[in-house]
Write a protein that holds these residues in place. Structure first.
Motif, short mmCIF file in Angstrom:
data_model
loop_
_atom_site.label_atom_id
_atom_site.label_comp_id
_atom_site.label_asym_id
_atom_site.label_seq_id
_atom_site.Cartn_x
_atom_site.Cartn_y
_atom_site.Cartn_z
N ASP A 90 0.83 -1.20 0.00
CA ASP A 90 0.00 0.00 0.00
C ASP A 90 0.87 1.26 0.00
N ARG A 94 1.30 4.13 -3.05
CA ARG A 94 1.13 5.57 -2.87
C ARG A 94 2.37 6.33 -3.32
N SER A 99 -1.88 4.63 -6.08
CA SER A 99 -2.86 4.35 -5.04
C SER A 99 -4.28 4.29 -5.58
N SER A 100 -4.60 5.11 -6.57
CA SER A 100 -5.96 5.08 -7.13
C SER A 100 -6.19 3.83 -7.97
N ALA A 101 -5.12 3.24 -8.48
CA ALA A 101 -5.25 2.04 -9.31
C ALA A 101 -5.33 0.77 -8.47
N THR A 103 -6.87 -1.69 -6.40
CA THR A 103 -8.28 -1.98 -6.08
C THR A 103 -8.46 -3.14 -5.13
N ARG A 119 -6.48 0.04 -14.35
CA ARG A 119 -6.11 1.27 -15.05
C ARG A 119 -4.87 1.90 -14.43
N ALA A 120 -3.83 1.08 -14.28
CA ALA A 120 -2.55 1.53 -13.72
C ALA A 120 -1.61 1.94 -14.84
#
Length: 165
Positions: A90, A94, A99-101, A103, A119-120
């Motif tokens: 994690d 970041r 971090s948004s990719a 899941t 969607r990385a």
């Protein structure tokens, strides 16, 4: 349409010739502007991209021996860390801007974790995995990477392992 024909045939022979030549030139100009120019532009862009990729490949081939030599000689430094693999992955995601990719994370045995990214950015993903491997002795047990409709972005399912510290 009949009025146009009547007007055309009412012109002198020299005038009809000039109007015909003008019409042909107008059609050719429109054809070039809306069909041929974009086509040639796309061809030029592709040729530039191929030349750039060929240059990149030539450079990669020229340094491949150095990279192989360095990777065989260098020990993998392991940063001492008591944090769990879930926390480590994690934090690494970041730091790499993924971090948004990220899941999903699921523990996989005592020293493993299953990670799902959607969607990385591919380049960031590879850099992040390299950092995990080199800095934290995290190995990739398996990886499934699928491209998305957006160039440069992927969906990935990874199984990562780390020797107990």
């Amino acid at each position: 349409m009949q009025k146009l024909k009547d007007w055309y045939y009412s012109l002198q022979a020299r005038e009809r010739l000039m109007v015909s030549i003008g019409g042909i030139l107008a059609v050719l100009t429109i054809l070039y502007l809306f069909a041929l120019a974009p086509f040639y532009s796309a061809i030029d862009a592709r040729a530039e991209r191929v030349a750039q990729k060929q240059g990149d490949l030539a450079w990669m081939r020229s340094v491949a021996g150095d990279v192989i030599g360095l990777s065989q000689d260098a020990p993998i430094p392991v940063a001492p860390s008591g944090e769990s693999l879930v926390v480590l992955v994690d934090r690494a995601a970041r730091e790499c801007g993924l971090s948004s990719a990220l899941t999903g994370q699921t523990p996989n045995g005592a020293t493993g974790i299953r990670v799902r990214l959607e969607r990385a950015d591919f380049d960031k993903l590879i850099l992040c995995l390299a950092n995990l491997q080199q800095g934290h002795a995290v190995s990739i047990e398996s990886a499934t990477i699928d491209r998305t409709s957006e160039p440069g972005f992927v969906n990935a399912s990874l199984v990562l392992n780390r020797a107990p510290v």
